[in-house]
Design an enzyme around this catalytic site. Structure first.
Site, PDB file in Angstrom:
ATOM      1  N   ASP A 178       5.734 -32.552   0.169  1.00 17.31           N
ATOM      2  CA  ASP A 178       6.495 -33.117   1.268  1.00 17.31           C
ATOM      3  C   ASP A 178       7.404 -34.233   0.766  1.00 17.31           C
ATOM      4  O   ASP A 178       7.053 -34.963  -0.167  1.00 17.31           O
ATOM      5  CB  ASP A 178       5.498 -33.692   2.285  1.00 17.31           C
ATOM      6  CG  ASP A 178       6.069 -33.763   3.677  1.00 17.31           C
ATOM      7  OD1 ASP A 178       7.173 -33.264   3.880  1.00 17.31           O
ATOM      8  OD2 ASP A 178       5.385 -34.320   4.552  1.00 17.31           O
ATOM      9  N   GLN A 222       0.902 -30.641   0.966  1.00 14.90           N
ATOM     10  CA  GLN A 222       2.300 -30.238   1.060  1.00 14.90           C
ATOM     11  C   GLN A 222       3.123 -30.935  -0.023  1.00 14.90           C
ATOM     12  O   GLN A 222       2.835 -32.075  -0.378  1.00 14.90           O
ATOM     13  CB  GLN A 222       2.881 -30.632   2.427  1.00 14.90           C
ATOM     14  CG  GLN A 222       2.254 -29.906   3.594  1.00 14.90           C
ATOM     15  CD  GLN A 222       2.819 -30.389   4.918  1.00 14.90           C
ATOM     16  OE1 GLN A 222       2.988 -31.580   5.141  1.00 14.90           O
ATOM     17  NE2 GLN A 222       3.107 -29.463   5.814  1.00 14.90           N
ATOM     18  N   CYS A 250       5.088 -37.546   7.770  1.00 15.27           N
ATOM     19  CA  CYS A 250       6.336 -38.246   8.109  1.00 15.27           C
ATOM     20  C   CYS A 250       6.157 -39.621   8.743  1.00 15.27           C
ATOM     21  O   CYS A 250       6.841 -40.569   8.316  1.00 15.27           O
ATOM     22  CB  CYS A 250       7.247 -37.347   8.938  1.00 15.27           C
ATOM     23  SG  CYS A 250       6.438 -36.201  10.049  1.00 15.27           S
ATOM     24  N   HIS A 265      10.757 -37.030   2.362  1.00 19.46           N
ATOM     25  CA  HIS A 265      11.663 -37.441   3.429  1.00 19.46           C
ATOM     26  C   HIS A 265      12.806 -38.228   2.815  1.00 19.46           C
ATOM     27  O   HIS A 265      12.586 -39.125   2.008  1.00 19.46           O
ATOM     28  CB  HIS A 265      10.918 -38.269   4.475  1.00 19.46           C
ATOM     29  CG  HIS A 265       9.860 -37.480   5.167  1.00 19.46           C
ATOM     30  ND1 HIS A 265       8.554 -37.425   4.704  1.00 19.46           N
ATOM     31  CD2 HIS A 265       9.908 -36.655   6.251  1.00 19.46           C
ATOM     32  CE1 HIS A 265       7.850 -36.621   5.486  1.00 19.46           C
ATOM     33  NE2 HIS A 265       8.653 -36.145   6.430  1.00 19.46           N
ATOM     34  N   LYS A 286      16.527 -27.310  12.143  1.00 23.17           N
ATOM     35  CA  LYS A 286      16.050 -27.128  10.767  1.00 23.17           C
ATOM     36  C   LYS A 286      16.627 -25.876  10.134  1.00 23.17           C
ATOM     37  O   LYS A 286      17.032 -24.933  10.819  1.00 23.17           O
ATOM     38  CB  LYS A 286      14.526 -27.081  10.720  1.00 23.17           C
ATOM     39  CG  LYS A 286      13.883 -25.945  11.496  1.00 23.17           C
ATOM     40  CD  LYS A 286      12.360 -26.022  11.418  1.00 23.17           C
ATOM     41  CE  LYS A 286      11.697 -24.963  12.293  1.00 23.17           C
ATOM     42  NZ  LYS A 286      10.226 -24.991  12.202  1.00 23.17           N
ATOM     43  N   HIS A 327      13.537 -34.302   6.802  1.00 24.44           N
ATOM     44  CA  HIS A 327      12.210 -33.830   6.393  1.00 24.44           C
ATOM     45  C   HIS A 327      12.441 -32.592   5.534  1.00 24.44           C
ATOM     46  O   HIS A 327      13.129 -31.666   5.963  1.00 24.44           O
ATOM     47  CB  HIS A 327      11.371 -33.413   7.603  1.00 24.44           C
ATOM     48  CG  HIS A 327      11.244 -34.446   8.666  1.00 24.44           C
ATOM     49  ND1 HIS A 327      10.033 -34.981   9.037  1.00 24.44           N
ATOM     50  CD2 HIS A 327      12.176 -35.039   9.467  1.00 24.44           C
ATOM     51  CE1 HIS A 327      10.218 -35.840  10.029  1.00 24.44           C
ATOM     52  NE2 HIS A 327      11.511 -35.893  10.306  1.00 24.44           N
ATOM     53  N   ARG A 355      -5.483 -29.952   9.555  1.00 18.36           N
ATOM     54  CA  ARG A 355      -5.141 -29.460  10.890  1.00 18.36           C
ATOM     55  C   ARG A 355      -6.277 -28.584  11.403  1.00 18.36           C
ATOM     56  O   ARG A 355      -6.800 -27.746  10.664  1.00 18.36           O
ATOM     57  CB  ARG A 355      -3.825 -28.679  10.872  1.00 18.36           C
ATOM     58  CG  ARG A 355      -2.613 -29.557  10.599  1.00 18.36           C
ATOM     59  CD  ARG A 355      -1.305 -28.815  10.691  1.00 18.36           C
ATOM     60  NE  ARG A 355      -0.210 -29.634  10.192  1.00 18.36           N
ATOM     61  CZ  ARG A 355       1.019 -29.211   9.970  1.00 18.36           C
ATOM     62  NH1 ARG A 355       1.313 -27.938  10.206  1.00 18.36           N
ATOM     63  NH2 ARG A 355       1.952 -30.022   9.513  1.00 18.36           N
TER      64      ARG A 355
END
Length: 646
Positions: A383, A381, A334, A385, A465, A511, A363
């Site tokens: 992912d 991911q 992000c 946005h 979320k 997100h 991670r």
């Protein structure tokens, strides 16, 4: 007399000092039989605790979520009592209820064995049969510390010493066994019943710190009745058969090794599966006007400090020292997406801007938490946005929820559970910002027609979320998709657009992920289908196996034509018996096997065997290619073809 109000609005009068159990009996004998605790106002109480004033009361029963948590915590106490009776030299530490059961961490010089678990489980049944009363006691903290030290329970004394709050704590006693606990608990050990089983042994560090002593963790499961226990054990057996690690090895999809802990070595077939899933998602989001980007892996510490991630996630970030700089391998995408948004001047006409990335992240997960490819350190991911105005949040939430539901359905997941997670105790941003964020997200969820439950206090540190939970083929729940509404990060990273009024405004940042982590989703996907994938995404769609070497030339021609048709083909032309070849290919979960002998070579046909079937069908090669090409279309393209034909 006191007045007891119930959740349905009804009220009844009872003498002061009446217990929750007596209230349940007054309502019905069957309710009292199923009761495990009561909720008094916002607190959970023991059934035997007297009511002293007017109150709102709810009876908690065995099969409910809260009821099962209480049963499982009781099972943990019964287990600990069994440990102290059979192996008194053992120190007990913590024993919480968890999903589907409980665990207890123990300190003992000698390792427990599977045979020890059998003895412990038998003793647990004895303790239940004794029907020992379970009583709540309030102790002075210092008295409790001395008590546990005196009986050699030094870990328990340390827990009590470090407890926050008052000088009084609660203990629970059953028979000769006493344990620290907030409660509530059942009135007696007999009320637990016999629907429990000890399942496995593991290791754990005291308080999760590798510098501390190593403990032995015993896991167990507990249910409200024997049928639910047996159903769960059956699911465990089925889960073992579907284990993605075993299937991954059988199908030659991937492997993992100590030299790259928490990372996946994708083999050709596994990488084919991976790319097919990635390309499917890429097609789906392209149709929804997402733009795809790629951002750096190594990013200076200063950006993570500005975003707030350094404070919240530092311990899970891998860092690299570069001269006088500290760089971090990105744990999420992000902040980098905000950097792209900030390049150039953005107008309200540019919004919504849907920015996607198949972002590679790292991670530093604890080694003890890693599990196959469901929990890894290096992952990707799906992912994205969405930068939008406040007025666009509702529509963008609707659009995303529709896309997510389409994807899950096309991938074979028909049941979705949705949870709304609101502000956590530790968060960024003022309460008025959170009020606005929660209101916007809730409005969007309702507009999308979602039915959801409240997951209180589980939002991200920057915003509320929606969590989307899949149910797989054997009923397990997996949280995958998410949509998070964020007013905080655009403010912290100075993202802005020029509004219709010519002034600068902060965008809202949504997100969102559908699959979540690719590696984890693929593990779920493998286990959901037990490796027997739909044809469109099977790494090998069809295998050609010969009965005799006389058919090799024709078989090669068949292979070439299948490949020309765009099908993924494997062959087995070895000089082996055909039944052996079929067994091997079936173990590899190849959807279709084309068997070719001398007769098929002469006739220009093939014998078609479908995975899981015993019968075979004789078809011409052209007919097989037509059939397989149609079945091999990805679901979204198959739907497009249907619509075109219509």
């Amino acid at each position: 007399m006191i007045t007891v109000r119930f959740p349905d609005g009804a009220e009844r009068q009872f003498p002061k000092g009446t217990t929750g159990w007596e209230v349940a009996k007054n309502i019905s004998v069957s309710l009292a039989k199923e009761a495990v605790a009561v909720r008094v106002g916002e607190e959970l109480w023991d059934l035997t605790r007297p009511l002293e004033k007017d109150t709102l009361l709810e009876v908690i029963t065995r099969p409910t979520g809260t009821g099962l948590d209480i049963l499982r915590h009781d099972a943990a106490h019964v287990f600990a009592e069994a440990v102290k009776e059979l192996y008194p030299e053992t120190q007990i530490t913590i024993g919480p209820s968890i999903e589907n059961g409980f665990y207890y961490d123990l300190y003992r010089e000698k390792s427990f064995t599977p045979e020890d678990l059998e003895r412990l489980e038998a003793r647990m049944h004895d303790i239940v049969n004794r029907d020992e009363p379970v009583t709540r006691e309030v102790w002075d903290r210092q008295k409790a510390i001395h008590f546990f030290k005196d009986i050699g329970e030094f870990f328990k004394a340390e827990i009590i010493r470090d407890l926050p709050g008052t000088d009084e704590i609660t203990l629970y006693r059953q028979g000769d066994f006493v344990d620290l606990c907030r409660g509530p608990h059942l009135p007696s050990t007999g009320k637990l019943g016999h629907a429990f089983k000890l399942t496995k042994l593991a290791g754990a560090y005291w308080r999760g710190d590798p510098k501390n002593p190593v403990l032995q963790r015993v896991y167990g499961t507990a249910w409200s009745n024997e049928k639910d226990l047996q159903d769960y054990l059956t699911r465990l057996e089925e889960a073992e058969k579907r284990d993605h690690r075993r299937i991954g090895k059988e199908m030659d999809l991937f492997h993992m090794q100590e030299e790259a802990i928490g990372s996946v070595f994708w083999h050709p077939k596994g990488w084919t599966l991976y790319r097919l899933l990635e390309n499917y998602i890429r097609d789906k989001i392209a149709a929804e006007d997402y733009v795809e980007v790629k951002t750096p892996q190594l990013v200076d510490r200063s950006l993570w400090e500005d975003s707030g991630h350094w404070e919240k996630f530092r311990e899970n970030m891998f860092t690299v020292q570069d001269e006088d700089k500290v760089l971090a391998l990105k744990p999420m995408n992000c902040p980098c997406h905000v950097q792209i948004f900030r390049q150039g001047i953005k107008s309200y006409r540019d919004l919504p801007l849907r920015m996607a990335e198949f972002g590679s992240c790292m991670r530093n997960e604890p080694s003890g938490a890693l599990h196959g490819i469901t929990r890894v350190r290096s992952f990707v991911q799906d992912d994205a946005h969405i930068f939008c105005t406040e007025e666009q949040v509702k529509q963008e939430t609707q659009k995303f929820c529709k896309l997510l539901q389409e994807v899950y359905k096309e991938l074979g997941f028909d049941e979705i559970i949705v949870r709304f997670s609101d502000r956590p105790p530790v968060r960024a941003g003022e309460d008025k910002v959170w009020d606005k964020a929660e209101a916007h997200l809730e409005e969007g969820a309702k507009a999308a027609g979602l039915t959801y439950t409240l997951n209180k206090g589980e939002g991200a540190f920057y915003g509320p979320k929606l969590e989307f939970v899949l149910k797989d083929a054997i009923g397990r729940e997996w949280q995958c998709g998410t949509l998070q509404l964020d007013f905080v990060l655009p403010e912290r990273l100075d993202a802005s657009y020029v509004g219709e009024d010519g002034q600068k405004h902060r965008p809202v940042m949504l997100h969102r992920a559908i699959l979540g982590t690719f590696e984890r989703f693929l593990a779920i996907f493998i286990e959901h289908y037990a490796g027997k994938f739909p044809l469109w995404i099977a790494p090998v769609q069809v295998a050609v196996a010969t009965i005799t070497q006389e058919a090799d030339a024709y078989a090669q021609d068949v292979i070439n034509k299948l490949k020309e048709a765009g099908l993924r083909v494997e062959s087995d032309l070895r000089n082996e018996k055909i039944n052996y070849k079929i067994r091997e290919l079936s173990l590899q979960k190849v959807p279709y096997i084309l068997v070719i002998g001398k007769k098929e070579a002469e006739a220009g046909s093939v014998a078609v065997r479908k995975l899981g079937g015993e019968a075979q069908e004789i078809l011409t090669l052209d007919a097989v290619i037509t059939k397989l090409k149609k079945e091999a279309l990805p679901p979204h393209k198959s739907q497009q073809l249907k619509e075109t034909c219509t």
